[in-house]
Structures are given as C-alpha cells and as structure tokens.
Design a protein around this motif. Structure first.
Motif, PDB file in Angstrom:
ATOM      1  N   LYS A  41       0.825  -1.220   0.000  1.00  0.00           N
ATOM      2  CA  LYS A  41       0.000   0.000   0.000  1.00  0.00           C
ATOM      3  C   LYS A  41       0.856   1.266   0.000  1.00  0.00           C
ATOM      4  O   LYS A  41       0.731   2.130   0.865  1.00  0.00           O
ATOM      5  N   ILE A  42       1.742   1.361  -0.995  1.00  0.00           N
ATOM      6  CA  ILE A  42       2.597   2.553  -1.088  1.00  0.00           C
ATOM      7  C   ILE A  42       1.905   3.623  -1.925  1.00  0.00           C
ATOM      8  O   ILE A  42       1.149   3.322  -2.854  1.00  0.00           O
ATOM      9  N   SER A  43       2.179   4.885  -1.614  1.00  0.00           N
ATOM     10  CA  SER A  43       1.572   6.014  -2.322  1.00  0.00           C
ATOM     11  C   SER A  43       2.597   7.126  -2.483  1.00  0.00           C
ATOM     12  O   SER A  43       3.413   7.357  -1.593  1.00  0.00           O
ATOM     13  N   PHE A  44       2.556   7.810  -3.637  1.00  0.00           N
ATOM     14  CA  PHE A  44       3.364   9.007  -3.841  1.00  0.00           C
ATOM     15  C   PHE A  44       2.872   9.739  -5.082  1.00  0.00           C
ATOM     16  O   PHE A  44       2.116   9.186  -5.890  1.00  0.00           O
ATOM     17  N   THR A  45       3.290  10.991  -5.223  1.00  0.00           N
ATOM     18  CA  THR A  45       2.964  11.768  -6.415  1.00  0.00           C
ATOM     19  C   THR A  45       4.233  12.410  -6.964  1.00  0.00           C
ATOM     20  O   THR A  45       5.183  12.690  -6.227  1.00  0.00           O
ATOM     21  N   LEU A  46       4.235  12.629  -8.270  1.00  0.00           N
ATOM     22  CA  LEU A  46       5.300  13.383  -8.929  1.00  0.00           C
ATOM     23  C   LEU A  46       4.636  14.525  -9.681  1.00  0.00           C
ATOM     24  O   LEU A  46       3.706  14.305 -10.463  1.00  0.00           O
ATOM     25  N   GLU A  47       5.111  15.744  -9.449  1.00  0.00           N
ATOM     26  CA  GLU A  47       4.497  16.922 -10.041  1.00  0.00           C
ATOM     27  C   GLU A  47       5.501  17.684 -10.904  1.00  0.00           C
ATOM     28  O   GLU A  47       6.697  17.391 -10.883  1.00  0.00           O
ATOM     29  N   GLU A 101       7.586  -0.549   2.452  1.00  0.00           N
ATOM     30  CA  GLU A 101       6.929   0.746   2.629  1.00  0.00           C
ATOM     31  C   GLU A 101       7.699   1.847   1.913  1.00  0.00           C
ATOM     32  O   GLU A 101       8.843   1.676   1.518  1.00  0.00           O
ATOM     33  N   LEU A 102       7.003   3.000   1.746  1.00  0.00           N
ATOM     34  CA  LEU A 102       7.601   4.106   1.003  1.00  0.00           C
ATOM     35  C   LEU A 102       7.280   5.414   1.704  1.00  0.00           C
ATOM     36  O   LEU A 102       6.186   5.588   2.246  1.00  0.00           O
ATOM     37  N   GLN A 103       8.239   6.315   1.695  1.00  0.00           N
ATOM     38  CA  GLN A 103       7.945   7.650   2.194  1.00  0.00           C
ATOM     39  C   GLN A 103       8.525   8.704   1.253  1.00  0.00           C
ATOM     40  O   GLN A 103       9.540   8.484   0.587  1.00  0.00           O
ATOM     41  N   GLU A 104       7.832   9.855   1.199  1.00  0.00           N
ATOM     42  CA  GLU A 104       8.240  10.981   0.370  1.00  0.00           C
ATOM     43  C   GLU A 104       8.879  12.054   1.241  1.00  0.00           C
ATOM     44  O   GLU A 104       8.518  12.220   2.401  1.00  0.00           O
TER      45      GLU A 104
END
Length: 579
Positions: free
Chosen positions: A19-25, A231-234
C-alpha cells in the motif's frame, strides 16, 4: 502529475510493496532510493507499462504522457556503426523523412484529405519534440556534457560512459513529460559524472532517477522517494536534508524505544508475579488485575515504533583470507602494452605489495578493465605474480563471475559449499533471506548481483582481490559496508573505481592512467587533482567531516549515549548548512 495510491505488488518469492503512495508533479527532480532488491526497478517498470502487471491499488498517469527512459544496462549491438548525430536524432530524422514523403505523395495522390491528416499529425509530433530548435538544442546539450566533439563519431568509437551520456541526451531531446533513469551514473568517470549532473540540473520537467551515487544525490534533486521494507515515504527537499531528518528521528526513536522496553520488561515481571498468585490463591480480583495488566502490555507491544526507514538492514560484508603473507611484492608489471584498433596502454610498469590497497583511476575507455583481466588471467609475460598469491576477481560484467541461470544455492554449492545449511548461513550475512536461496541469479537486481559477487569473492579466501567497479549498483548502505570491509582486509587489493568516497576511504594510493601510461599518485596529490579538475574542494572536505560526525553519532547510539548523539547532531546540522 503522476499519482500512485495504495499500490501493493508481490513476486512469488517475496512481497515488494504494501500500500505505497506518492505523487510526482511538474519540475520535480526526484531521487528514488532504497536498498538493493527493494523493488525500485520493478516499480519503474510498472509505471512504464502498467498493463503488464497485476497489482492492487491505482496508478494515475495521462495516457498521452511521453516517457523518456534510460536503462541501467547499455545496449550497443544494433547501433554500433550509427553516428552519434544519427542516434540522437533518430526520431527527429524519422519524422522529417515522413513529412517529406507525405509532401511527395501529395503531388500525385487524389486522396489529399487523408494525407493532410497524416501531415498534420507528423507536424504535431515533430513540434512535440521541439522540431524547430532540435539541432540547436542538441548542440546545447552536447556542450553542457562536454561531448560536442563526438557528434560525427560512430557509437562504436565511444567509451561506455560517453555512450551513457549520449543515451541521456537522446531521451531529453525528445521532450518527455516524465524522464526516468535507472542508475545512469554506473561506471561513469569523474568528468562524465559532472556532465551527468549538468544534464540532470538543466532538464525541465518531471524526473525520476534511481541512483546510489552520493555526489549526484547531494547535488541534483529536490524530492526524495525512499522505498524500504515494503513501505515508502516521500520527502520534499534535498537528500542531505532528508538524511539529517532520518538521523534525528533515529535518535528520538531509539531513546523512546529504551523507555518502552523498560516499561514492557517491568510489566512482564508484574504479570508473572500476578499469574503465580492467581494460580496459587484462585482469587478473582487477582485474575481481573492480571487480565488488565496483560491488556496494558499488549498496548505497549502494539505501540512499539515501527521504523522501516530507520532500522535498515545493512549487509555484513567481510573480505577474508586464509593465507595472509608477510610483506612482499605480490604483483609486478613490466613493460606491459595493449592495443585494439589503437594503442590503449604502452610500456606500463608498476608493482603492488602484499598488503597494498590501490585504486586504478582514469577516464572511461583507457584500458583499466583490460589490464585487470590480463592480471587475473596471468598469461601475459609482462605480468608476474608471486607464487604464494591467490587471486579472486570481481567483474563489472556480473555474468562473467556469476552463472545467471543458477540459483543462489547452486552457485555456492558449485563454489565449494557442502550443504544447504552452509549456504543459507553464509549468505544471510549479506542480506539474502532463506526464502530466495532457490531464486535464479538472473532475476536479482544489479545491486544484489554485486553483493553476491562480493560474497563469492570473500568465500574464496584469496589473499589478493581484483575488483572492477565494486561500488557499482550498490546502495549507499552497502557502499559503506564495503568500504569498511576493504579497509579491514588482510591482503592486497587492486580496484578500478570512479567513486571518490570509496577511493578516499579505502586505498593507500592510486595508479592513474593518462596518455596511455600509468603513474603512481599519493592520496594528497589525488585530492589536489580532484579539487582542481572535477569537484569543489570545500564541498568534498565538508562532506568528509560530515561523514566523520555521522559515524560518531552511530557509535553514540550503539552506546545509548543519547545526550552525546544530540550534541553531535547539532554539530552535523552546522556542517550541513555549509553544504
């Protein structure tokens, strides 16, 4: 914008993401970091071709999004005789030819409407990659990378590092909405590394780069995505700031963990006494009190702080020898020369003592790997090796040393291990879990393959190691572990490296290749040359001081001296401000 939300994915042998989440803008230049084998390259594959994978969660990306991609592996075979200009301009030339063909067809065709649609589509495609300014933009990029003299050469005339930069330029000139690069820095010499830094920093648009290169990490990115332990963190900010925030968090969490552990231990003691009392007396009140305490203990256990980005599993790399020998000349090279189409090296002379640790440095394509291979083969009359010296070799071409069709188990049984248990026990030190011992080597990441090579080299117990770019593909934690292992090794090491940190931290002196010959250079002169030619002196010296303070903090944490760790953290922060 690219958005990943609650994405989970697994291989049969192991889970990769939970359940990893991130955005690139827009205009974010993002460094994608994490230990080897954590799934970074696989996540990039999913972003590039989501239809190929079955995953939980959502990936939002515009179907018209143009993605530029530079692989960690160069593929030269089909394009060796193409010129640099033709290779970079392939899409541009193709569209120009298509437009010319459509115009010629219009002169004789009666179906003008269909041709006009094709003509407009081709014009729009050409405009999308900056068709009007394409050659001007190409010249700017080549100048930025200091490669403007290469435009008319064939691809086969380039070094591996030069070709990697040409790949980067080609993808950038096609004006992608999202630029993805998987370890573009691998094997780049000091000059080409600076060129890559310039190209990254000049790029307009979203960029996602897998890299473990400490120089690039410190100079090129305004966002960090860290994948670790499923897991992932921004982090919005620089890598230096991200690392500092991790270290501060580690100090805080370890201090809290000790308090929690003491409270858990105290409650376990109370529960044991209550259980004994309840069993002896059968008192209802004692039973209720016992249940209450047990529920409280469960809450304490549940709140133990999970630290996937703090407690990172670092490999234990140990380079050992069964046969250390007293100081002697381990390797002597006399009047060595090597040529292919042109002379690479001529009249080379040097010697290595049995406890020397030496780095061979030089620009890409100057013959370093050829020399190292000839030493390993030991069939050149110009090369003399002491009869008591046993050599092990690590190749930058991992398939030379590892049989990629083997499982990890088969590879180490072939290397002389006797049982499954022996192999499992040995490779566990290098971060390989028992679940993947039967996994094919070909399915491992580049970093995992290099760790496996190091494990195999160490298992040989040789007293001289030839290491060709041993840092390549390794995550930063493994790089530091390898530096320690090299420093502690009781034998001779001759390694090719373009990594400033590993050279400074590991070796006694360097052998530099210039003008087809080799000369010995002290570490003091090496530093002076690096400062003058490639990297900022103040930055590198502050970076070394910063690393020394970080090591002191790690030692303080091991000794649970949190007050000292906090004082050192303030010292570290002042150094970071200078960077």
């Amino acid at each position: 914008m690219i958005k990943v939300d609650n994405l989970s994915y697994s291989f049969p042998q192991k889970d990769l993401y939970n359940k990893i989440s991130f955005t690139l803008e827009d205009d974010q230049h993002c460094a994608f970091i994490g230990t080897s084998g954590s799934g970074k390259s696989t996540l990039i594959d999913i972003i590039m071709d989501p239809e190929k994978y079955v995953f939980d969660g959502t990936l939002e990306i515009d179907p018209n999004c143009r993605i530029g991609y530079v692989s960690q592996f160069s593929q030269l075979d089909k394009i060796k005789e193409t010129t640099v200009f033709e290779y970079i301009c392939e899409d541009f030339i193709k569209l120009q030819n298509e437009i010319a063909s459509i115009c010629a067809e219009m002169e004789t065709s009666s179906d003008i409407d269909t041709l006009l649609i094709k003509y407009q589509e081709a014009l729009e495609a050409l405009d999308a990659i900056g068709g009007d300014d394409f050659e001007s933009n190409l010249n700017k990029k080549l100048n930025l990378a200091n490669l403007n003299k290469l435009k008319d050469l064939t691809i086969s005339e380039l070094s591996g590092g030069q070709f990697k930069l040409i790949q980067v330029i080609k993808e950038m000139l096609n004006s992608p909405h999202l630029m993805i690069m998987d370890e573009p820095d691998v094997f780049l010499d000091f000059e080409n590394l600076n060129s890559l830094r310039n190209l990254i920093n000049s790029h307009k648009g979203i960029m996602l780069v897998i890299t473990h290169n400490r120089y690039l990490l410190n100079h090129c990115f305004n966002k960090i995505i860290h994948l670790e332990n499923l897991e992932l963190q921004e982090f919005d900010g620089s890598y230096i700031d991200y690392n500092f925030s991790l270290l501060q968090t580690k100090i805080e969490l370890q201090e809290l963990a000790i308090a929690d552990n003491e409270e858990i231990e105290r409650n376990e003691h109370i529960i044991n006494r209550l259980r004994e009392r309840a069993e002896i007396t059968g008192e209802t009140a004692a039973g209720r009190y016992l249940k209450g305490k047990m529920k409280f203990l469960e809450r304490l256990e549940a709140r133990r702080i999970k630290t996937p980005f703090i407690e990172i599993k670092q490999p234990y790399i140990r380079l050992t020898t069964n046969n250390p020998i007293e100081e002697t000349i381990a390797l002597k090279v006399n009047d060595y020369s090597v040529s292919f189409d042109d002379t690479l090296l001529e009249n080379i002379n040097f010697e290595i003592k049995s406890n020397d640790k030496v780095a061979i440095i030089g620009l890409n394509g100057t013959g370093k790997t050829t020399l190292l291979r000839d030493i390993f083969k030991n069939n050149n009359p110009a090369i003399e090796i002491d009869p008591h010296i046993e050599i092990a070799y690590l190749s930058q071409l991992q398939g030379e040393i590892l049989n990629e069709s083997n499982t990890i188990l088969e590879e180490f049984l072939d290397a002389g291990f006797k049982t499954y248990e022996d192999v499992e026990s040995y490779i566990s030190n290098y971060g390989f879990d028992e679940e993947i011992i039967n996994q094919k080597i070909g399915s491992l990441s580049g970093g995992e393959k290099n760790i496996l090579q190091l494990a195999k080299v160490s298992a040989s117990k040789s007293n001289m190691l030839l290491l060709d770019e041993p840092i390549s593909h390794l995550d930063t934690y493994s790089q530091i572990a390898l530096e320690k292992a090299i420093s502690n090794y009781n034998g001779a090491i001759l390694m090719i490296s373009h990594d400033y940190y590993s050279i400074i931290n590991c070796v006694d002196y360097v052998l530099i290749i210039e003008d087809k010959t080799i000369r010995r250079m002290s570490m003091r002169k090496f530093r002076k040359m690096i400062y003058a030619k490639y990297f900022d002196k103040d930055y590198l010296e502050i970076e070394q001081k910063k690393r020394a303070v970080e090591i002191k903090i790690e030692t303080a944490l091991k000794n649970t001296d949190f007050e000292l760790a906090k004082v050192l953290s303030e010292e570290l922060e002042s150094l970071i401000k200078l960077l």
